[in-house]
Scaffold this motif. Structure first.
Motif, short mmCIF file in Angstrom:
data_model
loop_
_atom_site.label_atom_id
_atom_site.label_comp_id
_atom_site.label_asym_id
_atom_site.label_seq_id
_atom_site.Cartn_x
_atom_site.Cartn_y
_atom_site.Cartn_z
N SER A 167 -2.04 15.17 -15.06
CA SER A 167 -2.59 16.26 -14.26
C SER A 167 -4.11 16.31 -14.32
CB SER A 167 -2.02 17.60 -14.74
OG SER A 167 -2.40 17.85 -16.09
N VAL A 168 -4.70 15.50 -15.19
CA VAL A 168 -6.16 15.49 -15.35
C VAL A 168 -6.75 14.12 -15.03
CG1 VAL A 168 -8.06 15.85 -16.99
CG2 VAL A 168 -6.01 17.29 -17.09
N LYS A 169 -5.99 13.06 -15.21
CA LYS A 169 -6.51 11.70 -15.06
C LYS A 169 -7.10 11.47 -13.67
CE LYS A 169 -3.55 9.09 -18.26
NZ LYS A 169 -2.51 8.04 -18.33
N PRO A 170 -8.29 10.87 -13.60
CA PRO A 170 -8.82 10.45 -12.30
C PRO A 170 -8.18 9.14 -11.86
CG PRO A 170 -10.41 10.01 -14.04
CD PRO A 170 -9.28 10.74 -14.68
N VAL A 171 -8.53 8.70 -10.65
CA VAL A 171 -7.85 7.54 -10.08
C VAL A 171 -8.06 6.27 -10.88
CG1 VAL A 171 -7.74 8.36 -7.70
CG2 VAL A 171 -9.82 7.27 -8.54
N THR A 172 -9.23 6.10 -11.49
CA THR A 172 -9.48 4.87 -12.23
C THR A 172 -8.52 4.72 -13.41
OG1 THR A 172 -11.24 6.11 -13.36
CG2 THR A 172 -11.89 4.64 -11.57
N ALA A 173 -8.26 5.82 -14.11
CA ALA A 173 -7.31 5.77 -15.22
C ALA A 173 -5.87 5.78 -14.70
CB ALA A 173 -7.53 6.95 -16.16
N GLY A 174 -5.65 6.42 -13.57
CA GLY A 174 -4.31 6.48 -13.01
C GLY A 174 -3.78 5.15 -12.52
N LEU A 175 -4.67 4.18 -12.26
CA LEU A 175 -4.22 2.86 -11.82
C LEU A 175 -3.33 2.19 -12.85
CD1 LEU A 175 -7.38 1.27 -10.15
CD2 LEU A 175 -5.21 1.82 -9.04
N ALA A 176 -3.52 2.55 -14.12
CA ALA A 176 -2.70 1.94 -15.17
C ALA A 176 -1.23 2.27 -15.01
CB ALA A 176 -3.19 2.40 -16.54
N SER A 177 -0.90 3.33 -14.30
CA SER A 177 0.50 3.71 -14.11
C SER A 177 1.22 2.73 -13.20
CB SER A 177 0.59 5.12 -13.53
OG SER A 177 0.00 5.18 -12.24
N LEU A 178 0.48 1.88 -12.49
CA LEU A 178 1.11 0.88 -11.63
C LEU A 178 1.60 -0.33 -12.39
CD1 LEU A 178 -1.37 0.99 -8.60
CD2 LEU A 178 0.97 1.86 -8.65
N TYR A 225 0.83 -1.21 0.00
CA TYR A 225 0.00 0.00 0.00
C TYR A 225 0.86 1.26 0.00
CZ TYR A 225 -4.34 -2.60 0.54
OH TYR A 225 -5.41 -3.42 0.32
N ALA A 226 2.05 1.19 0.61
CA ALA A 226 2.96 2.34 0.55
C ALA A 226 3.51 2.53 -0.86
CB ALA A 226 4.10 2.15 1.55
N ASP A 227 3.78 1.40 -1.54
CA ASP A 227 4.31 1.49 -2.90
C ASP A 227 3.29 2.07 -3.87
OD1 ASP A 227 6.76 0.55 -2.20
OD2 ASP A 227 6.41 -1.52 -2.85
N VAL A 228 2.00 1.87 -3.58
CA VAL A 228 0.96 2.44 -4.45
C VAL A 228 1.14 3.95 -4.56
CG1 VAL A 228 -1.51 2.93 -4.60
CG2 VAL A 228 -0.72 0.62 -4.07
N PHE A 229 1.43 4.60 -3.45
CA PHE A 229 1.60 6.05 -3.45
C PHE A 229 3.02 6.46 -3.83
CE2 PHE A 229 -1.99 5.22 -0.70
CZ PHE A 229 -2.90 6.19 -1.08
N ALA A 230 4.00 5.56 -3.58
CA ALA A 230 5.39 5.90 -3.89
C ALA A 230 5.68 5.75 -5.38
CB ALA A 230 6.33 5.02 -3.08
N ARG A 231 5.07 4.77 -6.03
CA ARG A 231 5.38 4.49 -7.43
C ARG A 231 4.41 5.15 -8.41
NH1 ARG A 231 7.28 -1.82 -7.96
NH2 ARG A 231 8.57 -1.94 -6.08
N SER A 232 3.44 5.84 -7.93
CA SER A 232 2.50 6.51 -8.83
C SER A 232 2.10 7.85 -8.23
CB SER A 232 1.24 5.64 -9.05
OG SER A 232 0.49 5.55 -7.85
N LYS A 233 1.42 8.64 -9.03
CA LYS A 233 0.94 9.94 -8.58
C LYS A 233 -0.48 9.80 -8.01
CE LYS A 233 3.62 12.22 -12.22
NZ LYS A 233 3.57 13.10 -13.42
N MET A 234 -0.64 8.84 -7.09
CA MET A 234 -1.97 8.50 -6.61
C MET A 234 -2.65 9.67 -5.91
SD MET A 234 -4.22 6.18 -6.76
CE MET A 234 -3.19 4.89 -7.45
N LEU A 235 -1.90 10.43 -5.15
CA LEU A 235 -2.49 11.58 -4.48
C LEU A 235 -3.01 12.60 -5.49
CD1 LEU A 235 -0.01 12.15 -1.50
CD2 LEU A 235 -2.30 11.15 -1.42
N ARG A 236 -2.25 12.78 -6.57
CA ARG A 236 -2.69 13.69 -7.63
C ARG A 236 -3.94 13.16 -8.31
NH1 ARG A 236 -2.63 18.92 -9.21
NH2 ARG A 236 -3.69 18.93 -11.22
N TYR A 237 -3.99 11.83 -8.53
CA TYR A 237 -5.16 11.23 -9.16
C TYR A 237 -6.39 11.38 -8.26
CZ TYR A 237 -1.65 9.07 -12.20
OH TYR A 237 -0.61 8.85 -13.07
N PHE A 238 -6.19 11.23 -6.96
CA PHE A 238 -7.30 11.42 -6.03
C PHE A 238 -7.83 12.85 -6.11
CE2 PHE A 238 -6.55 7.37 -3.99
CZ PHE A 238 -7.76 7.09 -3.38
#
Length: 283
Positions: free
Chosen positions: A228-239, A64-77
């Motif tokens: 900078s625009v992607k929501p979290v559902t699309a941002g998951l692909a960055s993982l 769960y820490a890597d989810v935020f470390a390896r992606s821009k999850m906070l930005r997607y949120f």
């Protein structure tokens, strides 16, 4: 129309019903359980094919820490919040006004207009992909928050109007007659009478809209490209890795993304149940 109740003395039928219900619930929960278990597995377990067995070790904190470390999850949120909040607000406002007019005012074309709102719910969203994308490009809002907000407001207003129209139609006619006899204008009736009485319905509608818009994946891919625009559902692909997908991180990210709608439902559960059971079934 409704299933007959099982007699108390029919033990075999009751046992079969309970077993069938348990089986259906288990089948429904199995994918969710698999995702939860995968989110706490190490990547080595998945490489070795241990998808349903007990994890060799639990690495929940690391995944769960890597989810935020390896992606821009906070930005997607933040992006999802910037898209979902105004969309829900505008849809609720439009559907409240449209539902009020369609349920309380008789005019030529009332039924046809209401049918148009309802008919939009039966239109497959996928066939609109190219026209909507081209429209957003011509408007100059493609790959912005505004593109997704415009689409969600337009697409969800039909269902929301159907919901609010039926809810307002269930209110007693005597309330409106009394208000008009006192000289209240239609705007005053909407603000001082309709709005306070339909708050449970708006709460239920808000939860449904929040869930629909927050969990949208298809239009998040069609109308957004930049991070900078992607929501979290699309941002998951960055993982996903360049050569292999780390399904433990994707599963952990999926759980994180699913939490806001669940939390919102739990916080507003009482209003949701009241809103669905009060007046929303009258035609």
């Amino acid at each position: 129309m409704y299933p007959l109740p099982i007699p108390v003395n029919a033990k075999s039928q009751r046992i079969a019903y309970m077993l069938g219900t348990a089986l259906i619930v288990a089948l429904w929960l199995a994918p969710l359980a698999a995702i939860v278990m995968t989110s706490v597995r190490p990547h080595e377990d998945i490489s070795l094919g241990n998808l349903w067995g007990w994890p060799s070790k639990f690495v929940m904190a690391e995944n769960y820490a890597d989810v935020f470390a390896r992606s821009k999850m906070l930005r997607y949120f933040l992006n999802s919040a910037m898209i979902t909040a105004p969309s829900v607000l505008f849809v609720c406002m439009l559907s409240l006004c449209a539902g009020y007019v369609l349920s309380r005012f008789k005019f030529p074309g009332n039924t046809a207009l209401f049918a148009i709102f309802v008919a939009g719910n039966f239109l497959p969203a996928q066939i609109l992909m190219i026209p909507v994308r081209d429209l957003m490009i011509r408007l100059g809002v493609y790959d912005t928050y505004l593109a997704l907000i415009i689409f969600h407001v337009a697409f969800q207003t039909g269902f929301a109007t159907l919901f609010m129209r039926n809810f307002i139609a269930a209110l007693p006619d005597e309330l409106f007659d009394a208000a008009r006899s006192e000289g209240a204008s239609p705007q005053q009736i909407l603000w001082h009478i309709v709005l306070p009485l339909v708050r449970p319905g708006l709460a239920a509608l808000s939860i449904l809209l929040f869930t629909f818009i927050w969990n949208d994946y298809f239009w998040a891919l069609v109308l957004s490209v930049d991070d900078s625009v992607k929501p979290v559902t699309a941002g998951l692909a960055s993982l996903k890795g360049e050569f292999a997908a780390e399904w433990n991180l994707i599963s952990a990210g999926t759980i994180v993304v699913a939490l806001p709608p669940v939390i919102m439902f739990l916080l507003m559960q009482r209003h949701f149940i009241v809103g669905l059971t009060q007046g929303a079934v009258k035609g």
